[in-house]
Design a protein around this motif. Structure first.
Motif, PDB file in Angstrom:
ATOM      1  N   GLU A  22       0.781  -1.122  -0.148  1.00 55.47           N
ATOM      2  CA  GLU A  22       0.003  -0.069   0.146  1.00 55.47           C
ATOM      3  C   GLU A  22       0.849   1.272  -0.078  1.00 55.47           C
ATOM      4  O   GLU A  22       0.466   2.123  -0.899  1.00 55.47           O
ATOM      5  N   ASP A  23       1.898   1.045   0.924  1.00 55.44           N
ATOM      6  CA  ASP A  23       2.739   2.361   0.893  1.00 55.44           C
ATOM      7  C   ASP A  23       3.533   2.538  -0.372  1.00 55.44           C
ATOM      8  O   ASP A  23       3.633   3.898  -0.915  1.00 55.44           O
ATOM      9  N   PHE A  24       4.065   1.606  -1.201  1.00 52.00           N
ATOM     10  CA  PHE A  24       4.579   1.801  -2.526  1.00 52.00           C
ATOM     11  C   PHE A  24       3.632   2.262  -3.518  1.00 52.00           C
ATOM     12  O   PHE A  24       4.090   3.206  -4.284  1.00 52.00           O
ATOM     13  N   PHE A  25       2.761   1.672  -3.584  1.00 57.44           N
ATOM     14  CA  PHE A  25       1.633   2.271  -4.665  1.00 57.44           C
ATOM     15  C   PHE A  25       1.281   3.650  -4.457  1.00 57.44           C
ATOM     16  O   PHE A  25       1.071   4.175  -5.256  1.00 57.44           O
ATOM     17  N   HIS A  26       1.100   4.135  -3.256  1.00 62.06           N
ATOM     18  CA  HIS A  26       0.754   5.475  -2.845  1.00 62.06           C
ATOM     19  C   HIS A  26       2.045   6.271  -3.118  1.00 62.06           C
ATOM     20  O   HIS A  26       1.856   7.452  -3.939  1.00 62.06           O
ATOM     21  N   ALA A  27       3.251   6.043  -2.841  1.00 62.16           N
ATOM     22  CA  ALA A  27       4.101   6.904  -2.883  1.00 62.16           C
ATOM     23  C   ALA A  27       4.649   6.999  -4.440  1.00 62.16           C
ATOM     24  O   ALA A  27       4.954   8.013  -4.847  1.00 62.16           O
ATOM     25  N   ALA A  28       4.396   5.677  -5.115  1.00 63.02           N
ATOM     26  CA  ALA A  28       5.083   5.797  -6.305  1.00 63.02           C
ATOM     27  C   ALA A  28       4.170   6.548  -7.374  1.00 63.02           C
ATOM     28  O   ALA A  28       4.291   7.051  -8.518  1.00 63.02           O
ATOM     29  N   PHE A  29       2.724   6.130  -7.195  1.00 63.71           N
ATOM     30  CA  PHE A  29       1.797   6.292  -8.224  1.00 63.71           C
ATOM     31  C   PHE A  29       0.629   7.181  -7.710  1.00 63.71           C
ATOM     32  O   PHE A  29      -0.412   7.204  -8.379  1.00 63.71           O
ATOM     33  N   GLY A  30       0.634   7.414  -6.582  1.00 65.72           N
ATOM     34  CA  GLY A  30      -0.492   8.060  -5.668  1.00 65.72           C
ATOM     35  C   GLY A  30      -1.775   7.410  -5.675  1.00 65.72           C
ATOM     36  O   GLY A  30      -2.840   7.962  -5.435  1.00 65.72           O
ATOM     37  N   ALA A  31      -1.629   6.146  -5.823  1.00 65.09           N
ATOM     38  CA  ALA A  31      -2.678   5.255  -5.581  1.00 65.09           C
ATOM     39  C   ALA A  31      -3.414   5.370  -3.891  1.00 65.09           C
ATOM     40  O   ALA A  31      -2.674   5.817  -3.009  1.00 65.09           O
ATOM     41  N   THR A  32      -4.804   5.294  -3.878  1.00 66.45           N
ATOM     42  CA  THR A  32      -5.228   5.422  -2.616  1.00 66.45           C
ATOM     43  C   THR A  32      -6.148   4.206  -2.300  1.00 66.45           C
ATOM     44  O   THR A  32      -6.607   3.488  -3.163  1.00 66.45           O
ATOM     45  N   VAL A  33      -6.020   3.817  -0.966  1.00 64.01           N
ATOM     46  CA  VAL A  33      -6.864   2.733  -0.583  1.00 64.01           C
ATOM     47  C   VAL A  33      -8.374   3.093  -0.493  1.00 64.01           C
ATOM     48  O   VAL A  33      -8.851   4.219   0.321  1.00 64.01           O
ATOM     49  N   MET A  34      -9.101   2.208  -1.190  1.00 64.23           N
ATOM     50  CA  MET A  34     -10.652   2.743  -1.199  1.00 64.23           C
ATOM     51  C   MET A  34     -11.148   2.004  -0.104  1.00 64.23           C
ATOM     52  O   MET A  34     -12.108   2.509   0.642  1.00 64.23           O
ATOM     53  N   TYR A  35     -10.793   0.864   0.283  1.00 59.31           N
ATOM     54  CA  TYR A  35     -11.301   0.163   1.343  1.00 59.31           C
ATOM     55  C   TYR A  35     -10.561  -1.239   1.418  1.00 59.31           C
ATOM     56  O   TYR A  35      -9.739  -1.676   0.699  1.00 59.31           O
ATOM     57  N   ARG A  36     -10.563  -1.798   2.611  1.00 54.13           N
ATOM     58  CA  ARG A  36      -9.815  -3.151   3.165  1.00 54.13           C
ATOM     59  C   ARG A  36     -10.968  -4.173   3.373  1.00 54.13           C
ATOM     60  O   ARG A  36     -11.824  -4.068   4.263  1.00 54.13           O
ATOM     61  N   THR A  37     -11.019  -4.954   2.527  1.00 54.91           N
ATOM     62  CA  THR A  37     -12.081  -6.371   2.689  1.00 54.91           C
ATOM     63  C   THR A  37     -11.563  -7.079   3.962  1.00 54.91           C
ATOM     64  O   THR A  37     -12.645  -7.439   4.595  1.00 54.91           O
ATOM     65  N   LEU A  38     -10.314  -7.116   4.120  1.00 52.51           N
ATOM     66  CA  LEU A  38      -9.711  -7.869   5.161  1.00 52.51           C
ATOM     67  C   LEU A  38      -8.499  -7.338   5.602  1.00 52.51           C
ATOM     68  O   LEU A  38      -7.565  -7.208   4.936  1.00 52.51           O
TER      69      LEU A  38
END
Length: 175
Positions: A22-38
């Motif tokens: 999660e940290d990598f995708f956020h830092a590298a590409f600005g991805a955001t967590v929409m939700y955590r199913t588990l």
């Protein structure tokens, strides 16, 4: 074209550590967590319960699941497993899905962000060729910190197609 099919909604990626991914995708590409199913602290989902639905081996367990939003393309669903069946990410010669591509407007800037976030950049950027060729059309592959292959691509010039009847490539629209 089947009008009942809209396109790819998400890509599933198994990762060794959910927080790192999660940290990598956020830092590298600005991805955001929409939700955590588990979430990891909630307890694992055993394979014997979901294996008939998603082919999880009965002796394995899902430790965590997150759904990430990435620009205007497909979403990314991350899975952390108790016992991944491989200790390395697939490479381009493996059968099945080996990478996904992220359309970017500034290849060098995003590659730099990805490197700073822990990615290993392959040789590049490279000019695209054949039908994808054109002025400024380039790509650059990278490996995430856990080894998954991601392609960054930019295609500002028109591409050629095999015939006038060929469907046109769909590119994510700018935000």
């Amino acid at each position: 074209m089947d009008r009942h099919i809209r396109g790819i909604e998400h890509v599933g990626v198994t990762v060794p550590d959910m927080k790192q991914a999660e940290d990598f995708f956020h830092a590298a590409f600005g991805a955001t967590v929409m939700y955590r199913t588990l979430e990891k602290q909630e307890g694992n989902v055993p394979g014997y319960k979901v294996g008939p639905v998603n082919s999880l081996p009965t002796d394995d367990e899902i430790r965590a699941i997150s759904m990430l939003r990435l620009g205007n393309g497909a979403n990314i669903e991350l899975f952390e497993m108790l016992m991944p069946t491989r200790d390395k990410a697939p490479i381009i010669t493996d059968m099945g899905v080996t990478h996904f591509s992220i359309y970017v407007d500034d290849l060098e800037a995003i590659a730099g962000r990805a490197r700073e976030a822990g990615a290993t950049l392959m040789e590049g950027p490279a000019d695209t060729f054949a039908q994808e060729g054109g002025e400024g059309n380039r790509n650059w592959f990278l490996k995430t910190p856990w080894g998954s292959l991601v392609e960054l691509i930019t295609l500002p010039s028109p591409m050629t197609y095999d015939s006038e009847e060929s469907p046109q490539r769909v590119l994510p629209i700018p935000l």
